[in-house]
Structures are given as structure tokens and as C-alpha cells.
Scaffold this motif. Sequence first.
Motif, PDB file in Angstrom:
ATOM      1  N   GLU A 326       8.318  73.425 -39.413  1.00 32.18           N
ATOM      2  CA  GLU A 326       9.025  72.269 -38.830  1.00 32.18           C
ATOM      3  C   GLU A 326       8.442  71.890 -37.477  1.00 32.18           C
ATOM      4  O   GLU A 326       8.180  70.718 -37.183  1.00 32.18           O
ATOM      5  CB  GLU A 326      10.528  72.626 -38.645  1.00 32.18           C
ATOM      6  CG  GLU A 326      11.337  72.569 -39.920  1.00 32.18           C
ATOM      7  CD  GLU A 326      11.102  71.263 -40.671  1.00 32.18           C
ATOM      8  OE1 GLU A 326      11.312  70.192 -40.075  1.00 32.18           O
ATOM      9  OE2 GLU A 326      10.679  71.314 -41.855  1.00 32.18           O
ATOM     10  N   GLU A 327       8.207  72.945 -36.659  1.00 33.79           N
ATOM     11  CA  GLU A 327       7.684  72.696 -35.313  1.00 33.79           C
ATOM     12  C   GLU A 327       6.299  72.044 -35.361  1.00 33.79           C
ATOM     13  O   GLU A 327       6.027  71.081 -34.644  1.00 33.79           O
ATOM     14  CB  GLU A 327       7.600  74.012 -34.519  1.00 33.79           C
ATOM     15  CG  GLU A 327       8.937  74.481 -33.972  1.00 33.79           C
ATOM     16  CD  GLU A 327       8.921  75.921 -33.479  1.00 33.79           C
ATOM     17  OE1 GLU A 327       9.666  76.227 -32.548  1.00 33.79           O
ATOM     18  OE2 GLU A 327       8.135  76.745 -34.036  1.00 33.79           O
ATOM     19  N   THR A 328       5.436  72.590 -36.227  1.00 36.44           N
ATOM     20  CA  THR A 328       4.081  72.029 -36.289  1.00 36.44           C
ATOM     21  C   THR A 328       4.109  70.595 -36.844  1.00 36.44           C
ATOM     22  O   THR A 328       3.374  69.734 -36.385  1.00 36.44           O
ATOM     23  CB  THR A 328       3.134  72.898 -37.153  1.00 36.44           C
ATOM     24  OG1 THR A 328       3.737  73.133 -38.388  1.00 36.44           O
ATOM     25  CG2 THR A 328       2.808  74.203 -36.501  1.00 36.44           C
ATOM     26  N   LYS A 329       5.036  70.373 -37.775  1.00 36.85           N
ATOM     27  CA  LYS A 329       5.173  69.027 -38.359  1.00 36.85           C
ATOM     28  C   LYS A 329       5.570  68.020 -37.286  1.00 36.85           C
ATOM     29  O   LYS A 329       4.975  66.956 -37.137  1.00 36.85           O
ATOM     30  CB  LYS A 329       6.267  69.070 -39.438  1.00 36.85           C
ATOM     31  CG  LYS A 329       5.844  68.460 -40.746  1.00 36.85           C
ATOM     32  CD  LYS A 329       7.023  68.559 -41.680  1.00 36.85           C
ATOM     33  CE  LYS A 329       6.686  68.027 -43.042  1.00 36.85           C
ATOM     34  NZ  LYS A 329       7.827  68.168 -43.948  1.00 36.85           N
ATOM     35  N   SER A 330       6.574  68.402 -36.502  1.00 37.02           N
ATOM     36  CA  SER A 330       7.051  67.432 -35.506  1.00 37.02           C
ATOM     37  C   SER A 330       6.018  67.254 -34.384  1.00 37.02           C
ATOM     38  O   SER A 330       5.912  66.178 -33.814  1.00 37.02           O
ATOM     39  CB  SER A 330       8.427  67.832 -34.959  1.00 37.02           C
ATOM     40  OG  SER A 330       8.299  68.896 -34.089  1.00 37.02           O
ATOM     41  N   LEU A 331       5.227  68.316 -34.119  1.00 37.27           N
ATOM     42  CA  LEU A 331       4.167  68.169 -33.118  1.00 37.27           C
ATOM     43  C   LEU A 331       3.108  67.180 -33.608  1.00 37.27           C
ATOM     44  O   LEU A 331       2.666  66.294 -32.866  1.00 37.27           O
ATOM     45  CB  LEU A 331       3.532  69.533 -32.831  1.00 37.27           C
ATOM     46  CG  LEU A 331       2.443  69.546 -31.764  1.00 37.27           C
ATOM     47  CD1 LEU A 331       2.949  69.035 -30.423  1.00 37.27           C
ATOM     48  CD2 LEU A 331       1.886  70.964 -31.576  1.00 37.27           C
ATOM     49  N   MET A 411       0.584  77.591 -27.917  1.00 42.26           N
ATOM     50  CA  MET A 411       0.636  78.180 -29.261  1.00 42.26           C
ATOM     51  C   MET A 411       0.885  77.143 -30.371  1.00 42.26           C
ATOM     52  O   MET A 411       0.176  77.137 -31.389  1.00 42.26           O
ATOM     53  CB  MET A 411       1.680  79.297 -29.322  1.00 42.26           C
ATOM     54  CG  MET A 411       1.508  80.169 -30.542  1.00 42.26           C
ATOM     55  SD  MET A 411       2.432  81.683 -30.442  1.00 42.26           S
ATOM     56  CE  MET A 411       4.039  81.151 -30.907  1.00 42.26           C
ATOM     57  N   PRO A 412       1.855  76.229 -30.221  1.00 36.69           N
ATOM     58  CA  PRO A 412       2.099  75.263 -31.305  1.00 36.69           C
ATOM     59  C   PRO A 412       0.859  74.444 -31.643  1.00 36.69           C
ATOM     60  O   PRO A 412       0.671  74.062 -32.801  1.00 36.69           O
ATOM     61  CB  PRO A 412       3.196  74.354 -30.735  1.00 36.69           C
ATOM     62  CG  PRO A 412       3.804  75.117 -29.617  1.00 36.69           C
ATOM     63  CD  PRO A 412       2.765  76.049 -29.084  1.00 36.69           C
ATOM     64  N   TYR A 413       0.017  74.179 -30.657  1.00 37.18           N
ATOM     65  CA  TYR A 413      -1.198  73.386 -30.893  1.00 37.18           C
ATOM     66  C   TYR A 413      -2.188  74.162 -31.762  1.00 37.18           C
ATOM     67  O   TYR A 413      -2.820  73.618 -32.651  1.00 37.18           O
ATOM     68  CB  TYR A 413      -1.834  72.963 -29.564  1.00 37.18           C
ATOM     69  CG  TYR A 413      -0.978  71.945 -28.841  1.00 37.18           C
ATOM     70  CD1 TYR A 413      -1.197  70.589 -29.005  1.00 37.18           C
ATOM     71  CD2 TYR A 413       0.079  72.356 -28.029  1.00 37.18           C
ATOM     72  CE1 TYR A 413      -0.392  69.649 -28.381  1.00 37.18           C
ATOM     73  CE2 TYR A 413       0.889  71.434 -27.388  1.00 37.18           C
ATOM     74  CZ  TYR A 413       0.648  70.083 -27.565  1.00 37.18           C
ATOM     75  OH  TYR A 413       1.452  69.160 -26.956  1.00 37.18           O
ATOM     76  N   PHE A 414      -2.316  75.464 -31.453  1.00 35.68           N
ATOM     77  CA  PHE A 414      -3.205  76.295 -32.281  1.00 35.68           C
ATOM     78  C   PHE A 414      -2.631  76.390 -33.700  1.00 35.68           C
ATOM     79  O   PHE A 414      -3.368  76.343 -34.680  1.00 35.68           O
ATOM     80  CB  PHE A 414      -3.355  77.691 -31.668  1.00 35.68           C
ATOM     81  CG  PHE A 414      -4.299  77.726 -30.483  1.00 35.68           C
ATOM     82  CD1 PHE A 414      -5.668  77.886 -30.669  1.00 35.68           C
ATOM     83  CD2 PHE A 414      -3.836  77.582 -29.190  1.00 35.68           C
ATOM     84  CE1 PHE A 414      -6.548  77.898 -29.594  1.00 35.68           C
ATOM     85  CE2 PHE A 414      -4.710  77.594 -28.098  1.00 35.68           C
ATOM     86  CZ  PHE A 414      -6.062  77.749 -28.306  1.00 35.68           C
ATOM     87  N   ASP A 415      -1.314  76.511 -33.787  1.00 36.24           N
ATOM     88  CA  ASP A 415      -0.693  76.701 -35.097  1.00 36.24           C
ATOM     89  C   ASP A 415      -0.820  75.479 -36.004  1.00 36.24           C
ATOM     90  O   ASP A 415      -0.891  75.596 -37.222  1.00 36.24           O
ATOM     91  CB  ASP A 415       0.788  77.084 -34.930  1.00 36.24           C
ATOM     92  CG  ASP A 415       0.925  78.498 -34.394  1.00 36.24           C
ATOM     93  OD1 ASP A 415      -0.017  79.287 -34.578  1.00 36.24           O
ATOM     94  OD2 ASP A 415       1.956  78.812 -33.764  1.00 36.24           O
ATOM     95  N   MET A 416      -0.836  74.286 -35.394  1.00 32.40           N
ATOM     96  CA  MET A 416      -0.886  73.092 -36.253  1.00 32.40           C
ATOM     97  C   MET A 416      -2.322  72.736 -36.651  1.00 32.40           C
ATOM     98  O   MET A 416      -2.543  71.851 -37.472  1.00 32.40           O
ATOM     99  CB  MET A 416      -0.198  71.901 -35.585  1.00 32.40           C
ATOM    100  CG  MET A 416      -0.775  71.513 -34.275  1.00 32.40           C
ATOM    101  SD  MET A 416      -1.261  69.811 -34.248  1.00 32.40           S
ATOM    102  CE  MET A 416      -2.782  69.935 -33.414  1.00 32.40           C
ATOM    103  N   ALA A 417      -3.330  73.449 -36.097  1.00 37.79           N
ATOM    104  CA  ALA A 417      -4.727  73.087 -36.374  1.00 37.79           C
ATOM    105  C   ALA A 417      -5.240  73.746 -37.648  1.00 37.79           C
ATOM    106  O   ALA A 417      -4.743  74.789 -38.073  1.00 37.79           O
ATOM    107  CB  ALA A 417      -5.596  73.512 -35.201  1.00 37.79           C
ATOM    108  N   ASP A 418      -6.266  73.126 -38.257  1.00 36.00           N
ATOM    109  CA  ASP A 418      -6.935  73.749 -39.403  1.00 36.00           C
ATOM    110  C   ASP A 418      -8.137  74.546 -38.934  1.00 36.00           C
ATOM    111  O   ASP A 418      -8.544  75.506 -39.589  1.00 36.00           O
ATOM    112  CB  ASP A 418      -7.384  72.659 -40.392  1.00 36.00           C
ATOM    113  CG  ASP A 418      -6.188  71.996 -41.053  1.00 36.00           C
ATOM    114  OD1 ASP A 418      -5.530  72.680 -41.859  1.00 36.00           O
ATOM    115  OD2 ASP A 418      -5.877  70.837 -40.717  1.00 36.00           O
ATOM    116  N   VAL A 419      -8.709  74.120 -37.835  1.00 38.47           N
ATOM    117  CA  VAL A 419      -9.877  74.813 -37.294  1.00 38.47           C
ATOM    118  C   VAL A 419      -9.885  74.646 -35.773  1.00 38.47           C
ATOM    119  O   VAL A 419      -9.394  73.647 -35.251  1.00 38.47           O
ATOM    120  CB  VAL A 419     -11.187  74.290 -37.955  1.00 38.47           C
ATOM    121  CG1 VAL A 419     -11.332  72.802 -37.818  1.00 38.47           C
ATOM    122  CG2 VAL A 419     -12.420  74.955 -37.366  1.00 38.47           C
ATOM    123  N   VAL A 420     -10.419  75.677 -35.090  1.00 37.75           N
ATOM    124  CA  VAL A 420     -10.507  75.607 -33.626  1.00 37.75           C
ATOM    125  C   VAL A 420     -11.986  75.534 -33.249  1.00 37.75           C
ATOM    126  O   VAL A 420     -12.799  76.307 -33.766  1.00 37.75           O
ATOM    127  CB  VAL A 420      -9.835  76.846 -32.985  1.00 37.75           C
ATOM    128  CG1 VAL A 420     -10.121  76.913 -31.484  1.00 37.75           C
ATOM    129  CG2 VAL A 420      -8.330  76.825 -33.240  1.00 37.75           C
TER     130      VAL A 420
END
Length: 541
Positions: A326-331, A411-420
Motif C-alpha cells: 500500500e505504501e509503495t503504491k501510494s508513493l 526506505m520507501p523509495y528503495f522499496d518501490m523501485a525495480d532497480v537501483v
Amino acid sequence: MITMKRNARITLLLLLIAGLWLALKPTLGNRRFTFLPFRLSEYIDFMDFWLNLGSFALLGLTVWLAFGALEKAFSRMWMMTGFITLLNITLELVQSSIPGREMDFADVWAGLLGCVLGIFGGIVLQLLSIRKKTGRTSPQVLFLDQTGRLGGAELMLLDIAAARAADSEALLFQDGEFRTALENIGVKTTVLALGEDASTVDKQAGLKRVLRSIPGILQLMLQVVQAARSFDVVYANTAKALIIGGPAARLAGRPLIFHLHDIIADGHFSMLNQQALILCANHCAQSVIANSEATKDAFIACGGRAELCVVVPNGFRIPTERSSTEETKSLRTSLGIPSAAWTVLMAGRLAHWKGQHVLLEALKAVPNAHAVLLGDALFTDEDRKYAQQLHTQAEELSGRVHFAGFQSKTMPYFDMADVVVHASVYPEPFGRVIVEGMLACKPVIASRAGGAAEIISHEQTGLLVNPGRPTELADALLRLQHDSEFASIIAHQALQTARATYALSAVQEKIEAVIHQIASPQEPEVLSSIIPPKKSPPCAA
Ligand code: UDP
Ligand code: GLC
């Protein structure tokens, strides 16, 4: 606690008394020395002798205290004794030229004896002051940092300081969110602002700008000397902190640790700055903590003393929980990223050498990908100009680039990414964002240079590409986009490696060991000041 600040005041007062006595001395009558006076005039001679002895004792003591540190005790002692005795003999000679007066050797002996007594008194006082200082089980550390912003070096210092908040204070040369963060973890923090001329000297500064900055630097240095005397160890966390804190620690007689977060080489520093840093580190630091082998190698290649160096990587708290779906979706929604879009995260301050432009260039060849640039231009006007250029460059990518600005919770930014992605065009000293990507269990692509190439094993725990090559970066992105199984395998391997290698507690212990080793040779330091060591002690391994 006998602080040197107080000693300085006592020094001045006692020098005044001794000087007064010397000035008044010739007004006394013709004296002959006797230990057992019977007549009034002999009482005067008797007092003269003891006052003379006393005044020279005070002189010896005060000069000794003014010297501060207990180094090279013997040579200084003989130098001062000789000088004061010579002064006494000269005075006696001058007096003996006055009609009716004779040379009084008893005074000279009294002076000599007084001087030796004074010096030993000074040593005892300093020993007492040192014993008081080391009375605490944990060394008292004064952290120095030039910035008030939160760069990687400051985030690392926050973690070190958090583990020893009760035994540390921080001194910053600029106010900002770093001060608030230090205070929030219970570290008393003072801001001593660097004058404008000095604060605008950046890593590339030439001679003219450096010269203009000198008055401001000297003023600050004196303030740091005062502050440093109440601590066991001075810990310089940035280049400017070393330039100011190095000489200040020496003047205050305190050992210095330099935490080297930068690669001292062309591209990162001007020639002049490289030399100044190496000079300061070699002469003022007892230990240099390098954040990677690459940082250490560059320091040595530039002339830095290898025996000072110890490599300690950055440490990280291993998160037990990650962001919810939910958090990553809303971000994603708040950033304007379509829910199914394949997303690349590049975290870090906006600066040309960090290579955000390389990613934007590569993105042209990865049509469906979106990029999030997390971070802001933190330090220089050049960085701010570069940030504007990035916005212009992003316009060509029709809404696929999202600027998130600086965020304290990453952290939420890293979590919503597919690649860093890490894309520094110059060798990265360490590269916290790489480890953070690994800990988020994301496949990481990084520039093959510096600390980044030490953190990642190519095709095992990430992908390495040559710095400044957008086409190579694009190929690596496409490979991960099309082979999600491979992406997942390297991400999981990276997570295991990062957990095993960069746990914060282990790193904190290593730093603490260096601090203790630098601070603890205090009893030996006293000995070594009396019997100087043949070689300066090597720092922690
Ligand atoms: N960072 C952050 N907020 C942001 C962007 C970055 O807290 O908006 C953090 C990032 O997570 C990392 C640090 O800043 O811990 C940057 O450190 P790194 O070693 O990657 O580069 P530096 O900027 O220190 O050269
Ligand atoms: C510096 C370096 C960076 C490193 C950080 C922490 O800011 O540029 O590479 O990760 O310090 O050591």
C-alpha cells in the motif's frame, strides 16, 4: 578537572607576579645570603632568596603549563632552565654594576633550583589533569564536521555518534538539519560558523581563494583549540574539519582521528587541496579511517602515511520490516509514476560527479522505464546549476523522470523501485546508496570504480558498468528488465552479502576500537613524553 583554559589564565597571573617581583628586586638593599638570619637586614636577604626561588619556580611552572602538552619533556626542561638562569645571571650582572651592589650567586642558585622545582610542579599538574581526563571509562570525543547538511559522511557520523552520545559532543562549521539530527540522538552540538570566505572554499579551490580564507580559518582554529582541550580525542569527519581540526588538536595536545570519506585525487580535489590534506593528515592525525580500500589507496598514492590507515566501511541498520505494498503504491501515485511502470531509483545528492545525467541519457534507450531521482543539490552553487540542467535534460524524456527532492526517510523509495542505479563518473569513495539498494533486495547497477567496485561482485551481487558510459548502463538496465529471474537472483545474493558485511554494530565496534586505541596511550603518552618513542605509534589495524 584542571582545564587548559584555566591553566592559561593562571599562567598569565603567575607570570605577572613573577615579573613584578623581578622588577621590584633591585630596589632591595645590598643582600648577603644567610640561612639563619639574626638581624633585620638579614631577614630581608633571607626573604629575597626565598622569594627569588619562588618567583622562578612560578616562572618555570607557568611557562611549562603554557606549553600544554607533555611532549619532549627533557629538552624543553633544559631549554627553559638554561634560559631562566641566564636571565637571572644577566639581572645579577646588571645589579652588580650599580654602586654598592654585588653579584649575588645565592640568587642565581635560588633561581635555578626554583626553575627546576617549577618545571616538575608543572609536570605534576599536567599529570593530574591527564589522570582526571582519563578517569572516565570511555574517551570523550569531539566530532568536527564542516557541513550542516546530511550527506553520506554525516549520516555515517550520526551512526557513530549515536553509539557514544553520552561521551561525545559535536562541533559543526555550518548550521542545518545535521545539527538537529545530532541533537535528536542526544549529542550536544555547537555551531561555530566558518566565515564566508572560508566556507566558499570548495574541493577545487585555487591559491587565491585559499589565501582569502586564512583569517577566518585561523579564528575558527583558535576556537576549536579551546573546545578540544576538554576532550580526549578530536575526530575530524570532513576535509575542512581536518584542515582546521588537525592543527587545533596539535595545539591543544589532543590526538586526532581523521575519518576519510573522500578519494584524494584529481577530479575530486585541486592539487593544492590534495597537498594541504595530506600534510595535515600526516602531521596531525594519529589515525586515518578510510571508508574503502580505494580511498586508502588514493591517500597513500598522494603521499599519505600508510601506517596511519585503517579501512572501516560504512555500517547500516538492517531493517526488520520493509514498506507495505500500500505504501509503495501510494508513493508511486504521489510521484506520478504509472502503477505498472518499471522504475529505476537513483538516490543521492545531485552533483555532476554523481552522474545523474548518465542515467537520463541511458533512459532514452530504455523506452518503458521511469526514473526517480531522490536527493537534492546539497553543497555548492555548481551542484545547484547541475540540478537545473538535469531538469532541462529530463524534459526530453516526456514525464519519465521524477524528482523526489531530499527525503530523510529513504526506505520507501528503495522499496518501490525495480532497480537501483549508481552512476558516479569519478571513483566513488564508498557509496552508501549501493548498500542501501542491496539491503532493500533490489538488483543494483553501479559504476566500476572506487568503493563501488569493492562492494559489488559483477554478476553475483549486482552489475558493474564503466563510469560515464550511458550505452553500457542502458544495456545493463535492459538485461535486468528482460531477465527478471537473473535480477532476483543477484538481488538476493546481494542482500545476504550486505547483511553479512555491513552490519552497523560491527562497524561501530571497529570505530570504537580505534578511538580507544588513540585515546588510551595516555599513561604511555606521559612516559613517552619523558622517554620519547623512536617511532610514532601505528594506529589500529
Ligand atoms: N539520502 C537521503 N535522502 C535523500 C537522498 C539520499 O537520506 O533524499 C542518503 C542516502 O540514502 C545515502 C546518503 O544520502 O545514505 C548518500 O550517501 P552516499 O555515500 O551514497 O553518497 P554521498 O552523497 O555521501 O557522496
Ligand atoms: C562521502 C562519499 C561517499 C561515502 C560517504 C560515507 O560522502 O562521497 O562515497 O559513501 O562519504 O563514507
